[in-house]
Design an enzyme around this catalytic site. Structure first.
Site, PDB file in Angstrom:
ATOM      1  N   THR A 212       0.817  -1.226   0.000  1.00 32.39           N
ATOM      2  CA  THR A 212       0.000   0.000   0.000  1.00 32.39           C
ATOM      3  C   THR A 212       0.848   1.271   0.000  1.00 32.39           C
ATOM      4  O   THR A 212       0.295   2.375   0.005  1.00 32.39           O
ATOM      5  CB  THR A 212      -0.891   0.054   1.262  1.00 32.39           C
ATOM      6  OG1 THR A 212      -0.026   0.024   2.398  1.00 32.39           O
ATOM      7  CG2 THR A 212      -1.866  -1.102   1.319  1.00 32.39           C
ATOM      8  N   LYS A 213       2.163   1.137   0.027  1.00 35.96           N
ATOM      9  CA  LYS A 213       3.006   2.312   0.246  1.00 35.96           C
ATOM     10  C   LYS A 213       3.199   3.111  -1.047  1.00 35.96           C
ATOM     11  O   LYS A 213       2.740   2.724  -2.116  1.00 35.96           O
ATOM     12  CB  LYS A 213       4.352   1.871   0.834  1.00 35.96           C
ATOM     13  CG  LYS A 213       4.203   1.268   2.230  1.00 35.96           C
ATOM     14  CD  LYS A 213       3.610   2.245   3.225  1.00 35.96           C
ATOM     15  CE  LYS A 213       3.724   1.812   4.671  1.00 35.96           C
ATOM     16  NZ  LYS A 213       2.675   0.890   5.118  1.00 35.96           N
ATOM     17  N   ASN A 214       3.902   4.249  -0.926  1.00 33.93           N
ATOM     18  CA  ASN A 214       3.973   5.180  -2.061  1.00 33.93           C
ATOM     19  C   ASN A 214       4.711   4.595  -3.257  1.00 33.93           C
ATOM     20  O   ASN A 214       4.356   4.877  -4.401  1.00 33.93           O
ATOM     21  CB  ASN A 214       4.610   6.499  -1.615  1.00 33.93           C
ATOM     22  CG  ASN A 214       3.686   7.256  -0.685  1.00 33.93           C
ATOM     23  OD1 ASN A 214       2.548   6.855  -0.459  1.00 33.93           O
ATOM     24  ND2 ASN A 214       4.158   8.366  -0.141  1.00 33.93           N
TER      25      ASN A 214
END
Ligand SMILES: Cc1ncc(COP(=O)(O)O)c(C=O)c1O
Length: 418
Positions: A212-214
């Protein structure tokens, strides 16, 4: 139902302060497909790079990990970076490299993922919570100072949602009390503070490339360290404690003996993961721009609703726009936060909670005696917060679906409440 970010809390019973109704009765323009919270934007370049790794026969730690480390270091403007298999591993090894010994105290925030506190505990340290600023959701430096004891050895701030902490104040406290400063940059790859990049202000910076990270590698993490010797030790600790470059032992210049010099861990990143990261990093600015656009669109759309929106980024900083968190206060809206989560899910929109205060979880309450009242701001916000989808993968139509769902739920809730 999965929101793409693990399990969620039990759902509340009250709908908007009125009798519980079947969520399907809201049937307002419900999407056909479920909008997964935090789904990453993956393109053909990532697929091609992964295929190339598979065809090369070298799946494990190898040349692509080395390249990803170099690319990430260049992005951050530092000479070296060490890739690991998670930010949790990065935090654990940074705490060990910081010299934390059993019984040493490390001050951190209750408004974080459990990995932050667990990493301290795994290293033998004692996590000590300081209260957050209710506007920024970051550690309040005055509260940090009030928690310092003769056993305090380090500060572990989290740049929540990608908003930089007050690093002048925290660096000053660390310097005055001779403490190590470990930045949890899981949300903060693009974050800057007064022109300096997150993860380069303290002694260590720890990054996450979780799904889910950038930017993502599936699972993955990275460490920066001010001191080159600390980073070298982290590399050794991250691969069983084997001597430098042990991963090269199966390379094309013949078998190399290795020496085990410490009792380390199996925390290395694979080339398969690095392949995704190398391509993701090339698009980091474009993805940041897109999330900023979505953030601003939400701000305009929700300006008149009786929900709290995230504070604007502070001047002279760069916010990484990792999470868009609203607060649903039942007293203002007549609707519980958990009812709001359920209504969003019923509209096929995935949502997240970042985070229930760490003081709410049974393990910490039992093992460390933490109570929600210890950090009332974090407890209140943890019970009201909702994260809306903010991935660069969202189309304009997806963003409009999120807005329609929030406004539709709000219109019914506030009408019933009035
Ligand atoms: C603030 C924070 N710290 C640490 C972590 C742990 O990251 P990872 O999943 O890469 O171990 C996360 C992940 O969600 C996080 O949000």
């Amino acid at each position: 139902m999965s929101t793409g970010h693990g399990t969620r809390d039990p759902l509340g019973v009250a709908f908007f302060g009125v009798k519980k109704m079947k969520s399907s009765s809201y049937g307002i323009g419900k999407r056909k497909d479920f909008l997964i919270f935090g789904a990453p934007l993956l393109k053909q370049a990532e697929i091609d790079e992964v295929l190339a790794v598979m065809k090369s026969g070298w799946l494990g730690t190898g040349p692509r990990v080395a390249q990803f480390e170099q690319d990430f270091g260049n992005y951050k403007g530092v000479p070296h970076a060490a890739a690991l298999n998670s930010c949790t591993a990065a935090l654990h090894l940074s705490i060990l490299a910081a010299g934390i010994k059993p019984g040493d105290e490390v001050i951190t925030t209750p408004m974080t993922f459990c990995a932050t506190a667990n990493a301290i505990l795994h290293a033998g340290g004692i996590p000590v919570l300081a209260e957050i600023n209710p506007d920024t959701l970051n550690l309040d430096p005055e509260q940090v100072e009030s928690k310092i004891t003769p056993r305090t050895r380090a500060l572990l701030p989290v740049h929540f949602a990608g908003r930089p902490c007050d690093m002048d104040a925290l660096c000053h406290i660390a310097e005055r009390h001779n403490l190590k400063l470990i930045e949890d940059c899981a949300h903060a790859i693009e974050t800057e503070y007064k022109g300096r990049k997150a993860g380069t202000l303290g002694d260590f910076g720890c990054f996450s490339f979780y799904v889910t990270k950038n930017i993502v590698t599936g699972e993955g993490g990275m460490v920066l360290a001010r001191n080159a010797e600390d980073l070298a030790r982290i590399r050794v600790l991250g691969l069983h404690g084997m001597s430098k470059d042990a991963w090269k032992r199966f390379g094309d210049d013949g078998y190399k003996h290795y020496q085990v010099v410490e009792c380390g861990f199996k925390y290395n990143m694979m080339d398969l993961q690095a392949a995704i990261g190398i391509q993701q990093l090339k698009r980091i600015d474009a993805q940041w721009q897109r999330r900023r656009e979505i953030w601003q669109r939400y701000n305009r759309a929700f300006a008149d609703l009786p929900i709290a929106l995230p504070a604007d980024p502070e001047p002279n900083t760069r916010h990484a726009f990792h999470l868009y968190t609203i607060l649903v206060d039942e007293l203002r809206t007549g609707m519980s936060r958990d009812a709001f989560l359920e209504s969003m899910t019923a509209q096929s929109i995935g949502v997240g909670v970042h985070y229930l205060s760490l003081t709410e979880h049974p393990y910490y309450r039992r093992a460390l005696g933490w109570k929600p009242e210890d950090c009332p701001n974090a407890a209140r916000i943890g019970r009201q917060t909702v994260s809306l989808p903010l991935s660069a993968k969202l189309s304009d139509g997806d963003v409009e679906d999120v807005i329609t769902a929030v406004k539709g739920i709000a219109a019914r809730a506030f009408h019933a409440h009035a």
